[in-house]
Design an enzyme around this catalytic site. Structure first.
Site, PDB file in Angstrom:
ATOM      1  N   TYR A 123      24.827  11.493  25.013  1.00  0.00           N
ATOM      2  CA  TYR A 123      24.383  11.762  26.375  1.00  0.00           C
ATOM      3  C   TYR A 123      25.523  12.288  27.248  1.00  0.00           C
ATOM      4  O   TYR A 123      25.415  12.325  28.460  1.00  0.00           O
ATOM      5  CB  TYR A 123      23.796  10.499  27.016  1.00  0.00           C
ATOM      6  CG  TYR A 123      22.474  10.049  26.412  1.00  0.00           C
ATOM      7  CD1 TYR A 123      22.050  10.483  25.163  1.00  0.00           C
ATOM      8  CD2 TYR A 123      21.639   9.180  27.107  1.00  0.00           C
ATOM      9  CE1 TYR A 123      20.859  10.059  24.614  1.00  0.00           C
ATOM     10  CE2 TYR A 123      20.441   8.753  26.568  1.00  0.00           C
ATOM     11  CZ  TYR A 123      20.062   9.193  25.317  1.00  0.00           C
ATOM     12  OH  TYR A 123      18.865   8.762  24.782  1.00  0.00           O
ATOM     13  N   LYS A 174      25.402   3.763  13.088  1.00  0.00           N
ATOM     14  CA  LYS A 174      24.917   4.523  11.928  1.00  0.00           C
ATOM     15  C   LYS A 174      26.144   5.080  11.209  1.00  0.00           C
ATOM     16  O   LYS A 174      26.249   6.288  10.944  1.00  0.00           O
ATOM     17  CB  LYS A 174      23.967   5.638  12.423  1.00  0.00           C
ATOM     18  CG  LYS A 174      23.243   6.400  11.331  1.00  0.00           C
ATOM     19  CD  LYS A 174      22.090   5.652  10.707  1.00  0.00           C
ATOM     20  CE  LYS A 174      21.531   6.429   9.530  1.00  0.00           C
ATOM     21  NZ  LYS A 174      20.449   5.707   8.826  1.00  0.00           N
ATOM     22  N   ASP A 207      18.570   1.876  11.898  1.00  0.00           N
ATOM     23  CA  ASP A 207      17.182   1.931  11.414  1.00  0.00           C
ATOM     24  C   ASP A 207      16.746   0.573  10.861  1.00  0.00           C
ATOM     25  O   ASP A 207      15.656   0.085  11.176  1.00  0.00           O
ATOM     26  CB  ASP A 207      16.975   3.067  10.388  1.00  0.00           C
ATOM     27  CG  ASP A 207      18.150   3.250   9.436  1.00  0.00           C
ATOM     28  OD1 ASP A 207      19.186   2.586   9.631  1.00  0.00           O
ATOM     29  OD2 ASP A 207      18.024   4.045   8.490  1.00  0.00           O
ATOM     30  N   ASP A 231      19.478   3.208  24.291  1.00  0.00           N
ATOM     31  CA  ASP A 231      18.316   3.669  25.042  1.00  0.00           C
ATOM     32  C   ASP A 231      17.042   3.274  24.291  1.00  0.00           C
ATOM     33  O   ASP A 231      16.105   2.693  24.850  1.00  0.00           O
ATOM     34  CB  ASP A 231      18.419   5.198  25.198  1.00  0.00           C
ATOM     35  CG  ASP A 231      17.424   5.757  26.187  1.00  0.00           C
ATOM     36  OD1 ASP A 231      16.706   4.966  26.830  1.00  0.00           O
ATOM     37  OD2 ASP A 231      17.361   6.991  26.313  1.00  0.00           O
TER      38      ASP A 231
HETATM   39 MG    MG Z   1      15.363   4.978  28.434  1.00  0.00          MG
END
Ligand code: MG
Ligand code: NAI
Length: 339
Positions: A123, A174, A207, A231
């Protein structure tokens, strides 16, 4: 006396923020609310979704309770939330998910805290297309993970765990595929964990973590993770406890802290008087805790839990068919806070 910037926000914002202010005031903690505009309300009155007066107020008070803001579509405005994050370096997005008695989710005994890095990762905003003869042949997005960014968010998670007497920090990554960005985050997590021998530490691949969150949510305590994973995981955690109307969050930074509900301005129910103010009220409790007003924060949380468990004065999103509205549930919570 604490001076706090108060942004009523858009849609259901003013109604639920007013409910939160009344509940906070009922604790007896003395607060001087510095009311400021942002979002569509600010566009209408001042032609700018984030006026300089509002920024100056947050800069001075360093604390803000914020209602949801409608993101103006078109008109070229930047997202107010992104601007606030950058302006005040709000690096930690902290969201508790604790099961409520009296809600009809199948998941019970959830009691976890997601600590999401809020400024870096995918982000960071470094994105572009690669074009050949005007045709987009590829798109690239650069994930930025810095040692400083990792250290401060991971330390935040451990310090929080210690303060809240939680037992375990789980770092989600990850690193098997993203060897550099997730790899560095994990490496720094393992280093910092050694400084906190009193807190258990483990790590999960994102995951597998999603599956385990759904199958065994009670086995998680504090989760710390990078921006994109945080998020997604924090919404998943919100879903486990009954969803949007109940989930609050804090954005903690070096220069300020902003407390808010996780949900948006809910334009579909904006004028119906039925918005659930719980998330906003719990955001207020998180703010009081941040201020060191622990007893007042606990009283609010307990009052909210009691009212939802009893189920007599809850909004229809909690109990379908209920004819109670924002004011009814707020009044019931205020009664219990006053004791
Ligand atoms: Mg969000
Ligand atoms: P939303 O969260 O406002 O609403 C989604 C659904 O949940 C709607 O059906 C709504 O009625 C319901 N809902 C949300 N909060 C509720 C509450 N307290 N009580 C009862 N029901 C509730 O999400 P949506 O519709 O995608 O976004 C609406 C606007 O809010 C958009 O302009 C969006 O950009 C903005 N937004 C702002 C946020 C913020 O300021 N932090 C966060 C999320 C969205």
């Amino acid at each position: 006396m604490h001076r706090i910037t108060l942004i009523p926000g858009d849609g259901i914002g003013p109604a639920i923020v007013e409910a939160a202010v009344q509940v906070i005031d009922a604790t007896g903690v003395s607060i001087d609310w510095d009311r400021q505009l942002a979002g569509m309300a600010a566009v209408e009155q001042l032609g700018n979704p984030l006026p300089e007066e509002t920024l100056a107020s947050i800069r001075a008070n360093r604390l803000c309770l914020k209602g949801p803001l409608t993101t103006p579509v078109g008109g070229g405005y930047r997202s107010v939330n992104v601007t606030l994050r950058q302006a005040f370096n709000l690096y930690a997005n902290v969201r508790p998910a604790v099961s409520f008695e009296g809600t009809d989710t199948i998941f019970r005994d959830v009691n976890l805290m997601t600590v999401r890095e809020n400024t870096e990762g995918l982000y960071a905003g470094i994105e572009h297309f690669i074009q050949v003869d005007g045709e987009k042949i590829a798109a690239e997005s650069v994930a930025v993970v810095t040692r400083k960014g990792c250290e401060r968010i991971i330390r935040y998670a451990f310090d929080y765990a210690r303060k809240a007497q939680r037992k375990r920090v789980t770092l989600v990554h990850k690193a098997n595929i993203l060897k550099c960005t997730s790899g560095l985050f994990l490496e720094i997590g393992r280093e910092i964990a050694k400084e906190y021998p009193d807190i258990a530490f483990d790590d999960r691949i994102v995951d597998a973590c999603c599956m385990q969150l759904v199958m065994k949510p009670e086995s998680f305590d504090v989760i710390v993770t990078t921006n994109l994973f945080g998020d997604i995981l924090s919404d998943l955690a919100a879903g486990l406890i009954g969803g949007l109307g109940l989930t609050a969050g804090a954005n903690i930074g070096t220069d300020a802290a902003i407390f808010e509900a996780v949900h948006g301005s809910a334009p579909d129910i904006a004028d119906k008087g039925i918005a659930n103010p719980t998330a906003m009220i719990l955001a207020g409790a998180m703010m009081l805790e941040h201020l060191g007003e622990l007893a007042a924060a606990r009283r609010i949380e307990q009052a909210v839990r009691d009212v939802i468990r009893e189920g007599k004065s809850v909004t229809p999103d909690i109990k379908p068919g209920s004819t109670c509205g924002t004011r009814d549930i707020a009044a019931a919570i205020i009664d219990k806070v006053r004791g």
